[in-house]
Design an enzyme around this catalytic site. Structure first.
Site, PDB file in Angstrom:
ATOM      1  N   ALA A   1       0.027   0.643  -6.707  1.00 44.91           N
ATOM      2  CA  ALA A   1       0.034  -0.703  -6.341  1.00 44.91           C
ATOM      3  C   ALA A   1       0.938  -0.879  -5.108  1.00 44.91           C
ATOM      4  CB  ALA A   1       0.586  -1.760  -7.178  1.00 44.91           C
ATOM      5  N   PRO A   2       0.314  -1.744  -3.982  1.00 43.58           N
ATOM      6  CA  PRO A   2      -0.793  -2.646  -4.011  1.00 43.58           C
ATOM      7  C   PRO A   2      -2.089  -2.147  -3.842  1.00 43.58           C
ATOM      8  CG  PRO A   2       0.270  -3.029  -2.050  1.00 43.58           C
ATOM      9  CD  PRO A   2       1.087  -1.855  -2.871  1.00 43.58           C
ATOM     10  N   GLY A   3      -2.260  -0.902  -3.441  1.00 42.31           N
ATOM     11  CA  GLY A   3      -3.458  -0.089  -3.571  1.00 42.31           C
ATOM     12  C   GLY A   3      -4.020   0.343  -2.305  1.00 42.31           C
ATOM     13  N   GLY A   4      -3.552   0.101  -1.155  1.00 45.65           N
ATOM     14  CA  GLY A   4      -4.031   0.421   0.133  1.00 45.65           C
ATOM     15  C   GLY A   4      -4.592   1.891   0.073  1.00 45.65           C
ATOM     16  N   LYS A   5      -3.667   2.780  -0.179  1.00 44.79           N
ATOM     17  CA  LYS A   5      -3.883   4.337  -0.181  1.00 44.79           C
ATOM     18  C   LYS A   5      -5.129   4.550  -1.368  1.00 44.79           C
ATOM     19  CE  LYS A   5       0.261   5.689   1.555  1.00 44.79           C
ATOM     20  NZ  LYS A   5       0.967   4.299   1.893  1.00 44.79           N
TER      21      LYS A   5
ATOM     22  N   ASP B   1       4.759   3.405 -16.786  1.00 41.43           N
ATOM     23  CA  ASP B   1       6.019   3.710 -15.743  1.00 41.43           C
ATOM     24  C   ASP B   1       5.594   5.229 -16.113  1.00 41.43           C
ATOM     25  OD1 ASP B   1       8.359   5.097 -14.990  1.00 41.43           O
ATOM     26  OD2 ASP B   1       9.372   3.247 -15.763  1.00 41.43           O
TER      27      ASP B   1
ATOM     28  N   ASP C   1       3.411   8.085  -3.659  1.00 37.41           N
ATOM     29  CA  ASP C   1       3.901   7.495  -2.561  1.00 37.41           C
ATOM     30  C   ASP C   1       5.133   6.644  -3.104  1.00 37.41           C
ATOM     31  OD1 ASP C   1       3.787   6.493  -0.022  1.00 37.41           O
ATOM     32  OD2 ASP C   1       2.926   4.565  -0.665  1.00 37.41           O
TER      33      ASP C   1
ATOM     34  N   CYS D   1       7.445   5.479   3.184  1.00 41.30           N
ATOM     35  CA  CYS D   1       7.475   4.696   4.314  1.00 41.30           C
ATOM     36  C   CYS D   1       8.887   4.644   4.976  1.00 41.30           C
ATOM     37  CB  CYS D   1       6.851   3.376   4.178  1.00 41.30           C
ATOM     38  SG  CYS D   1       7.750   2.327   3.237  1.00 41.30           S
TER      39      CYS D   1
END
Length: 531
Positions: free
Chosen positions: A348-352, A398, A416, A469
């Site tokens: 989440a949030p799920g872009g990749k 988890d 990520d 990031c």
């Protein structure tokens, strides 16, 4: 001194010892919360008590709507109830909701926000947050009481807005003075307006005479770091850390980048049959200036016009999404192919997740694992909107406990990881003020735990991609080095087959440098498990 292109530590350096963890930078994997202090007195409730000179529900047409909304939004951000832009998590403009907050907080409403007002709110709120330390230094220098920590929160926000408009936006000074004075009188009391008038007029005079009271970069390292932190509006610990790894000149360049107006990238949704050419056609129709990505075939970069794209419905219809190219390059390193099974560990949030799913051409599966049920639900809804729900399966868990018992096994696993976010400070204007040096120590523990858990999901001969990031080597190189010591059955697979040499570090990792590449800062290592 490290090279400016990349903050690298020796690959096999012994990892630093860390302290017990208490917080995480990611909503999706949080350790116990710890209260942080702020530098001004702020009520613990979102309801702000003021001496209202105007009755509730009344329209006050004399007050600038973008300044009223900006002041209230800045207060909500400091209270933790809002973000620095005017978009909600579904990509819709939230300007229509802002007047409700103004009315409840200030006791009156102004005229509705138009598109120009929305742009001004975004510029002023983002800029005021970025330059907060710089602005507060000037405000305290011009106030009779040098300690502004006890100043009324709303009054302080009005002053910050006025200072930012005069010093950084070069707006007509006397118009700025007059309109912020009117706001202070209406929202607080006449005396507050008089105080704003006096302080802003002092500022105008000093700016015209080029005698702003700013610190000089001199003295020992600590003194220089404090001065640079004020001049470029960053926490002192970040300045010292970047100066250590990059040198002062490159640290300054990085801070200038973080303070610049961010650009955004749009990714065309190939899974919905919407190509980059289609996206370019739409942007031309909307008259939104754009550039094709130099690195990825699905991406287009825009500097302005994001609100226009949103209002046109391109995001709502799932034709494109806002995603930085640096995130897309991490997906390139995963190299998803039709028919593969991929585990996205902190999805989440799920872009990749969605971008990987779009590469599968309807064949294969991305298992999206996250501890946050609400964010997973949004991811699932977005996958349906993007027409990739057939190849996305969400798992609420988890990661550290998911791998107990009989874990899911895959040839490709993406972690990520939650991180400090030091690579995205240009877009996340408020993030710099919400991070402490201790957070990195706590995050390193979490990152190690997640890496260990993710490694158990990788089949022999399979690939584990670790990404962040962050631009901090202790969250990047050092975490990989420590992992390889603990897991000698993994080795580095250089990323030069997946990205251009410009992004490849001497250790074979991927790294995007904000200053060099004009992208968000990010890192990825591709690790292969022995057969």
């Amino acid at each position: 001194m490290a090279k400016l292109v990349y903050m690298a530590l020796p690959l096999l350096a012994k990892p630093h010892k860390t302290i017990a963890s208490s917080s995480s930078s990611s909503e999706s994997l949080k350790l116990p919360h710890r209260t942080r202090k702020t530098n001004i007195s702020i009520p613990t409730s979102t309801k702000v008590t003021t001496n209202r000179s105007v009755k509730p529900q009344k329209l006050n047409s004399d007050i600038s709507p973008h300044r009223a909304v900006s002041a209230v939004r800045l207060m909500r951000i400091e209270l933790g109830g809002a973000f620095a832009d005017l978009l909600n998590e579904k990509g819709k403009g939230s300007g229509e909701n802002e007047m409700g907050y103004v009315q409840r907080t200030l006791g009156f409403r102004t005229r509705e926000l138009n598109h120009q007002d929305l742009r001004l709110v975004t510029d002023i709120v983002g800029g005021t947050i970025r330059w907060r330390r710089y602005l507060d230094h000037l405000i305290s220098s011009l106030c009779h009481d040098k300690d502004i920590s006890s100043m009324e929160p709303l009054l302080l926000q009005i002053l910050r807005i006025g200072f930012y408009e005069i010093v950084k936006l070069d707006m007509p000074p006397y118009a700025v003075v007059d309109e912020n004075v009117q706001l202070a009188k209406a929202a607080l009391r006449p005396g507050a307006g008089n105080m704003v008038n006096g302080i802003l007029r002092k500022l105008v005079m000093l700016k015209e005479n080029e005698t702003l009271p700013l610190p000089k970069v001199e003295g020992d390292d600590r003194s220089q770091a404090r001065a640079l932190a004020t001049l470029y509006s960053h926490p002192v610990w970040m300045v010292r850390r970047w100066t250590k790894y990059l040198g002062q000149e490159e640290a300054i360049k990085l801070m200038i980048w973080n303070n610049s107006e961010p650009s955004y990238s749009l990714r065309a949704n190939r899974a919905k049959g919407f190509s980059r050419d289609d996206l370019v056609t739409q942007l031309n129709v909307l008259k939104v200036p754009h550039q094709l990505s130099l690195h990825l075939d699905d991406f287009v970069r825009i500097k302005t016009g994001l609100q226009t794209v949103i209002h046109a419905g391109l995001l709502k219809e799932g034709l494109c999404s806002v995603q930085d190219e640096s995130a897309g390059l991490v997906v390139s390193i995963v190299d998803p192919q039709p028919g593969e099974t991929i585990v996205d560990c902190c999805a989440a949030p799920g872009g990749k997740t969605l971008y990987m799913a779009s590469h599968l051409s309807g064949q294969g599966m991305v298992f999206a694992v996250d501890v946050n049920r609400g964010r997973l639900r949004i991811l699932k809804e977005t996958a349906k909107l993007h027409q990739v729900d057939g190849v996305v399966t969400t798992i609420h868990a988890d990661l550290r406990t998911l791998t107990d018992g009989e874990p899911l096994k895959s040839n490709k696993v993406l972690l990520d990881a939650p991180c400090s976010g030091l690579g995205v400070l240009s877009k996340r204007a408020d993030l710099r003020w919400n991070k402490k040096l201790e957070d990195i120590e706590q995050l390193k523990i979490l990152q190690d735990e997640l890496l260990d858990a993710a490694s158990t999901l990788v089949k022999p001969g399979g690939v584990l991609v670790y990404s962040t990031c962050s631009i901090d080597p202790e969250e990047n190189d050092e975490r990989v080095a420590a992992f390889l010591v603990r897991h000698p059955d993994f080795h580095i697979d250089p990323v030069d087959r997946y990205v251009t040499p410009d992004f490849v570090t001497p250790n074979g990792f991927y790294f995007s440098n904000p200053v060099k590449h004009s992208l968000d800062g990010s890192f990825a290592a591709r690790l292969v498990r022995a057969l």
